[in-house]
Design an enzyme around this catalytic site. Structure first.
Site, PDB file in Angstrom:
ATOM      1  CB  CYS A 199     -26.708  -2.449 -65.685  1.00  0.00           C
ATOM      2  SG  CYS A 199     -28.508  -2.278 -65.556  1.00  0.00           S
ATOM      3  CD  GLU A 235     -26.224  -4.952 -63.065  1.00  0.00           C
ATOM      4  OE1 GLU A 235     -27.368  -4.683 -63.478  1.00  0.00           O
ATOM      5  OE2 GLU A 235     -25.444  -4.074 -62.649  1.00  0.00           O
ATOM      6  CE  LYS A 263     -23.982  -0.712 -62.961  1.00  0.00           C
ATOM      7  NZ  LYS A 263     -25.119  -1.354 -62.255  1.00  0.00           N
TER       8      LYS A 263
HETATM    9  N1  LIG Z   1     -29.307  -1.457 -62.712  1.00  0.00           N
HETATM   10  C1  LIG Z   1     -28.634  -0.491 -63.313  1.00  0.00           C
HETATM   11  O1  LIG Z   1     -27.428  -0.409 -63.210  1.00  0.00           O
HETATM   12  C2  LIG Z   1     -29.271   0.547 -64.147  1.00  0.00           C
HETATM   13  C3  LIG Z   1     -30.730   0.662 -64.236  1.00  0.00           C
HETATM   14  O2  LIG Z   1     -31.503  -0.139 -63.745  1.00  0.00           O
HETATM   15  C4  LIG Z   1     -31.218   1.828 -64.979  1.00  0.00           C
HETATM   16  O3  LIG Z   1     -30.402   2.595 -65.505  1.00  0.00           O
HETATM   17  O4  LIG Z   1     -32.423   2.020 -65.050  1.00  0.00           O
END
Ligand SMILES: NC(=O)CC(=O)C(=O)O
Length: 269
Positions: free
Chosen positions: A148, A40, A108
């Site tokens: 994520c 990411e 996202k």
């Molecule tokens: N970084 C994210 O989008 C999500 C995350 O770190 C988590 O759900 O914990």
């Protein structure tokens, strides 16, 4: 086919991030990889204070590099960057094919807004806008794309399950949510009988947001897993799915008369 996950040590030096991606994807291709997954925000430190500075249009510098690298190495390449479009910022995953063509953009869908008193507060929605579409692409199998926090929403995985064999999530869990949930969420895909691959940045203890690392590929069992340092992990995938979907045929055993998970709209963007 062989899938590679690049756990990149992302720094504040964008040019260095991009040149390392070139080198590491080439290395993965040399090991026979046909699909390569990047973390990411691979071109930028992960954090709301960085997104506007590192954001680019698509196409732009970082995705032009992805296109060239996908073409040079004849593979599918997947990675997210902060994207700027019409005055809004998104966390966007771009997928390029072996001819260097842009196959899709996944923005996202679920923004990472959490507030755990005394531990972590993170509000992506302070700077980012959400995407509004599901995204899949075809390579050696059909692949569903999330980013994520999207991984926490089982409905998305269930919808992808109807047509995909592999889910990919560029991600950056942290030192609190990583040990608690990172592997668990991926292994929950056992219920969906799919492969799941996650790509985290390598851990940087000096960063404002310290990533958990531990990029992983699972098929219920963990079949490849990184530590917290920069590395590439590999997984040769797919036969397991044909076997398990036949042996435990839950897709034909669902009680559609009692419950349903339904997409309101479909497509990439
Ligand atoms: N970084 C994210 O989008 C999500 C995350 O770190 C988590 O759900 O914990």
């Amino acid at each position: 086919f062989r899938l590679a996950v690049v756990q990149l040590q992302v720094s504040s030096d964008k040019a260095n991030n991009l040149s390392k991606v070139r080198r590491l994807v080439k290395e993965a291709a040399g090991q026979g990889s046909k699909v390569v997954l990047l973390p990411e925000c691979f071109n930028s430190p992960y954090g709301t204070s960085f997104f506007s500075k590192y954001a680019e249009k698509i196409p732009g510098e970082s995705t032009q590099m992805l296109s060239e690298v996908a073409k040079e190495n004849k593979l599918h390449l997947v990675g997210s960057i902060p994207e700027e479009d019409s005055g809004k910022l998104y966390n966007t995953c771009a997928v390029f094919g072996p001819e260097g063509e842009l196959i899709l953009k996944h923005r996202k869908i679920h923004l990472f807004d959490i507030d755990v008193p005394g531990k972590i507060r993170f509000q992506e929605s302070e700077t980012l806008s959400p995407g509004n579409s599901l995204s899949t692409f075809d390579t050696f199998c059909r692949v569903g794309v999330g980013i994520c926090y999207d991984m926490r929403f089982a409905e998305l995985a269930q919808l992808y399950n109807r047509k995909c064999q592999l889910l990919v999530y560029p991600g950056a869990f942290n030192m609190m949510t990583g040990p608690a949930h990172w592997e668990l969420l991926q292994r929950a895909a056992l219920d969906n009988q799919m492969y799941v691959a996650t790509a985290s940045p390598a851990r940087d203890e000096a960063a404002s947001y310290v990533a958990w690392g531990h990029s992983t590929v699972v098929n219920g069992e963990v079949i490849a897993k990184a530590g917290h340092e920069e590395s590439i992990i590999y997984a040769d995938i797919l036969q397991y799915l044909a076997d398990i979907r036949q042996q435990i045929p839950i897709s034909s055993q669902r009680r559609d008369d009692l419950y349903a998970v339904t997409a309101m709209q479909q497509g990439s963007g």
